[in-house]
Design a protein around this motif. Structure first.
Motif, PDB file in Angstrom:
ATOM      1  N   GLY A 204      10.361  11.589   0.877  1.00 54.78           N
ATOM      2  CA  GLY A 204      11.188  11.319   1.991  1.00 54.78           C
ATOM      3  C   GLY A 204      12.242  10.648   1.590  1.00 54.78           C
ATOM      4  N   THR A 205      13.138  10.552   2.802  1.00 49.51           N
ATOM      5  CA  THR A 205      14.492  10.045   2.662  1.00 49.51           C
ATOM      6  C   THR A 205      14.458   8.563   2.411  1.00 49.51           C
ATOM      7  OG1 THR A 205      14.736   9.660   5.086  1.00 49.51           O
ATOM      8  CG2 THR A 205      15.418  11.920   3.950  1.00 49.51           C
ATOM      9  N   PRO A 206      15.470   7.924   1.833  1.00 47.58           N
ATOM     10  CA  PRO A 206      15.642   6.320   1.651  1.00 47.58           C
ATOM     11  C   PRO A 206      15.844   5.874   3.032  1.00 47.58           C
ATOM     12  CG  PRO A 206      17.325   7.638   0.176  1.00 47.58           C
ATOM     13  CD  PRO A 206      16.611   8.765   0.979  1.00 47.58           C
ATOM     14  N   SER A 207      15.174   4.497   3.360  1.00 47.34           N
ATOM     15  CA  SER A 207      14.496   3.848   2.537  1.00 47.34           C
ATOM     16  C   SER A 207      13.037   4.212   2.607  1.00 47.34           C
ATOM     17  CB  SER A 207      14.451   2.179   3.106  1.00 47.34           C
ATOM     18  OG  SER A 207      13.633   1.422   2.579  1.00 47.34           O
ATOM     19  N   ARG A 208      12.488   4.348   1.219  1.00 46.88           N
ATOM     20  CA  ARG A 208      11.302   5.068   1.356  1.00 46.88           C
ATOM     21  C   ARG A 208       9.900   4.235   1.821  1.00 46.88           C
ATOM     22  NH1 ARG A 208      14.333   7.244  -2.416  1.00 46.88           N
ATOM     23  NH2 ARG A 208      14.960   9.145  -2.232  1.00 46.88           N
ATOM     24  N   VAL A 209      10.150   2.827   1.381  1.00 52.34           N
ATOM     25  CA  VAL A 209       8.894   1.808   1.753  1.00 52.34           C
ATOM     26  C   VAL A 209       9.450   0.931   2.638  1.00 52.34           C
ATOM     27  CG1 VAL A 209       7.388   0.320   0.497  1.00 52.34           C
ATOM     28  CG2 VAL A 209       8.138   2.568  -0.578  1.00 52.34           C
TER      29      VAL A 209
ATOM     30  N   SER B 145       0.872  -1.089  -0.013  1.00 54.80           N
ATOM     31  CA  SER B 145       0.127   0.227   0.172  1.00 54.80           C
ATOM     32  C   SER B 145       0.762   1.490  -0.091  1.00 54.80           C
ATOM     33  CB  SER B 145      -0.999  -0.137   1.297  1.00 54.80           C
ATOM     34  OG  SER B 145      -0.106   0.064   2.300  1.00 54.80           O
ATOM     35  N   ALA B 146       2.196   1.113   0.461  1.00 53.46           N
ATOM     36  CA  ALA B 146       3.042   2.346   0.456  1.00 53.46           C
ATOM     37  C   ALA B 146       3.676   2.625  -0.938  1.00 53.46           C
ATOM     38  CB  ALA B 146       3.874   2.218   1.638  1.00 53.46           C
ATOM     39  N   ILE B 147       3.673   1.710  -1.921  1.00 53.99           N
ATOM     40  CA  ILE B 147       4.191   1.692  -3.052  1.00 53.99           C
ATOM     41  C   ILE B 147       3.142   2.619  -4.020  1.00 53.99           C
ATOM     42  CG2 ILE B 147       4.894   0.663  -5.258  1.00 53.99           C
ATOM     43  CD1 ILE B 147       5.323  -1.913  -3.593  1.00 53.99           C
ATOM     44  N   PRO B 148       3.840   3.903  -4.711  1.00 52.30           N
ATOM     45  CA  PRO B 148       2.980   4.557  -5.363  1.00 52.30           C
ATOM     46  C   PRO B 148       2.260   3.687  -6.837  1.00 52.30           C
ATOM     47  CG  PRO B 148       5.104   5.627  -5.072  1.00 52.30           C
ATOM     48  CD  PRO B 148       5.143   4.331  -4.684  1.00 52.30           C
ATOM     49  N   LEU B 149       0.970   4.150  -6.930  1.00 54.08           N
ATOM     50  CA  LEU B 149       0.258   3.336  -8.043  1.00 54.08           C
ATOM     51  C   LEU B 149       0.820   4.043  -9.264  1.00 54.08           C
ATOM     52  CD1 LEU B 149      -3.029   3.054  -6.408  1.00 54.08           C
ATOM     53  CD2 LEU B 149      -1.286   1.462  -6.648  1.00 54.08           C
ATOM     54  N   ASN B 150       0.884   5.307  -9.308  1.00 53.74           N
ATOM     55  CA  ASN B 150       1.213   5.818 -10.668  1.00 53.74           C
ATOM     56  C   ASN B 150       2.726   6.296 -10.681  1.00 53.74           C
ATOM     57  OD1 ASN B 150      -1.416   5.982 -11.642  1.00 53.74           O
ATOM     58  ND2 ASN B 150      -1.640   7.935 -10.547  1.00 53.74           N
ATOM     59  N   TYR B 151       3.283   6.742 -11.800  1.00 57.28           N
ATOM     60  CA  TYR B 151       4.753   6.797 -11.987  1.00 57.28           C
ATOM     61  C   TYR B 151       5.263   7.840 -10.762  1.00 57.28           C
ATOM     62  CZ  TYR B 151       3.207   5.366 -16.500  1.00 57.28           C
ATOM     63  OH  TYR B 151       2.757   4.499 -17.529  1.00 57.28           O
ATOM     64  N   PRO B 152       6.069   7.506  -9.939  1.00 57.50           N
ATOM     65  CA  PRO B 152       6.728   8.619  -9.025  1.00 57.50           C
ATOM     66  C   PRO B 152       7.104   9.774  -9.613  1.00 57.50           C
ATOM     67  CG  PRO B 152       7.306   6.209  -8.473  1.00 57.50           C
ATOM     68  CD  PRO B 152       6.756   6.042 -10.067  1.00 57.50           C
ATOM     69  N   LEU B 153       7.816   9.717 -10.352  1.00 50.94           N
ATOM     70  CA  LEU B 153       8.372  10.907 -11.321  1.00 50.94           C
ATOM     71  C   LEU B 153       7.991  10.883 -12.595  1.00 50.94           C
ATOM     72  CD1 LEU B 153      12.080  10.889  -9.693  1.00 50.94           C
ATOM     73  CD2 LEU B 153      10.034  12.218  -9.139  1.00 50.94           C
TER      74      LEU B 153
ATOM     75  N   PHE C 231      15.403   1.816  -7.267  1.00 49.71           N
ATOM     76  CA  PHE C 231      15.661   3.059  -7.678  1.00 49.71           C
ATOM     77  C   PHE C 231      14.807   3.798  -6.539  1.00 49.71           C
ATOM     78  CE2 PHE C 231      17.851   1.721 -11.427  1.00 49.71           C
ATOM     79  CZ  PHE C 231      18.839   2.810 -11.597  1.00 49.71           C
ATOM     80  N   PHE C 232      13.452   3.317  -6.537  1.00 55.86           N
ATOM     81  CA  PHE C 232      12.477   4.321  -5.670  1.00 55.86           C
ATOM     82  C   PHE C 232      12.855   4.300  -4.165  1.00 55.86           C
ATOM     83  CE2 PHE C 232       8.789   4.780  -3.346  1.00 55.86           C
ATOM     84  CZ  PHE C 232       8.048   5.999  -3.599  1.00 55.86           C
ATOM     85  N   ASP C 233      13.314   3.014  -3.860  1.00 52.22           N
ATOM     86  CA  ASP C 233      13.459   3.093  -2.395  1.00 52.22           C
ATOM     87  C   ASP C 233      14.676   3.687  -2.010  1.00 52.22           C
ATOM     88  OD1 ASP C 233      12.074   2.258  -0.096  1.00 52.22           O
ATOM     89  OD2 ASP C 233      13.013   0.336   0.184  1.00 52.22           O
ATOM     90  N   PHE C 234      15.933   3.491  -3.017  1.00 55.45           N
ATOM     91  CA  PHE C 234      17.261   3.987  -2.256  1.00 55.45           C
ATOM     92  C   PHE C 234      17.893   5.208  -2.966  1.00 55.45           C
ATOM     93  CE2 PHE C 234      16.989  -0.666  -0.856  1.00 55.45           C
ATOM     94  CZ  PHE C 234      17.445  -0.106   0.354  1.00 55.45           C
ATOM     95  N   SER C 235      17.163   5.807  -4.061  1.00 61.30           N
ATOM     96  CA  SER C 235      17.907   6.851  -4.601  1.00 61.30           C
ATOM     97  C   SER C 235      17.932   7.889  -3.945  1.00 61.30           C
ATOM     98  CB  SER C 235      17.343   7.221  -6.095  1.00 61.30           C
ATOM     99  OG  SER C 235      17.462   6.166  -7.110  1.00 61.30           O
ATOM    100  N   SER C 236      19.372   8.714  -3.908  1.00 61.08           N
ATOM    101  CA  SER C 236      19.424   9.838  -3.235  1.00 61.08           C
ATOM    102  C   SER C 236      20.401  10.974  -3.612  1.00 61.08           C
ATOM    103  CB  SER C 236      19.922   9.425  -1.819  1.00 61.08           C
ATOM    104  OG  SER C 236      21.264   8.827  -1.710  1.00 61.08           O
TER     105      SER C 236
END
Length: 174
Positions: free
Chosen positions: A135-140, A52-60, A117-122
Motif C-alpha cells: 500500500g501507499t506510504p506511510s505503510r506502518v 505486528s504490522a512490520i513484515p517478519l520476512n524480507y519485504p522485497l 525505506f519500508f514506510d516511506f519509499s514511493s
C-alpha cells in the motif's frame, strides 16, 4: 514523519507540556515517573500494533542482501528485530538553519534506516514494488496511529490534565 536517525516517528504535540513535565519533575519526582508509566501503558497498544504490522520476512527480494548508504551506514539486510518505542522528550527546541524547531513531547519511534525505506519509499522501482505489495506510504506507523487515534487522544488528554492539575496544586500552595 522521518527522523534524523533514519527511523519513523509519530508525534503528539502539546505546547508548553515539555516545560511543565520538567517543572513537575522538580516538584514531585514520583508523580513524574507515574506520568511516564501511564504514557507507556497508554501507548503499549499502538506500539504492539506497529510491531505486528512490520513484515517478519524480507519485504522485497533484494532486501536480504547487504547495502550500505554512502559506504558507511548499513541499511540492509532487513533486520530480524525491530525497535519500536514510545518516549517522552522534554528537550528544548533546536535551532536549525536559523529557525527554531519544536520537538514533540510525546512520540513513538520505529528506528532504523530500513524502517524509513519500508514506510516511506514511493518513487523508483523499489517504491512502486512496496506500494503494490503493502500500500501507499506511510505503510506502518501512521496507519497504526490513525487506527488508534481516538483512544489515544482521550488517554493523552487525561495525562495532560493530570500534569496541569499537579502544577496548579503546586502554584496554589505557594
Amino acid at each position: 514523519m522521518r527522523d534524523s536517525a533514519g527511523g519513523v516517528e509519530a508525534r503528539i504535540e502539546v505546547f508548553g507540556l515539555g516545560q511543565a513535565l520538567k517543572d513537575l519533575n522538580k516538584i514531585d519526582k514520583a508523580l513524574r515517573r507515574d506520568i511516564t508509566k501511564d504514557y507507556k501503558r497508554v501507548t503499549s497498544g499502538i506500539v504492539s500494533d506497529i510491531q505486528s504490522a512490520i513484515p517478519l520476512n524480507y519485504p522485497l527480494s533484494g532486501w536480504q542482501r547487504q547495502w550500505r548508504l554512502r559506504g558507511e551506514y548499513e541499511v540492509f539486510p532487513w533486520p530480524t528485530s525491530h525497535s519500536v518505542k514510545a518516549y517522552i522528550n522534554t528537550k528544548a527546541p533546536k535551532e536549525v538553519f536559523g529557525g527554531k524547531v519544536n520537538l514533540s513531547t510525546f512520540a513513538i519511534k520505529w528506528t532504523g534506516a530500513a524502517a524509513s525505506f519500508f514506510d516511506f519509499s514511493s518513487s523508483n522501482r523499489m517504491g512502486a514494488a512496496l506500494t503494490a505489495k503493502y500500500g501507499t506510504p506511510s505503510r506502518v506507523v501512521w496507519k497504526q496511529y490513525e487506527a488508534n487515534k481516538s483512544e489515544l487522544e482521550v488517554e493523552m488528554a487525561r495525562i495532560v490534565d493530570r500534569v496541569g492539575d499537579a502544577l496548579s496544586r503546586d502554584l496554589s500552595a505557594r
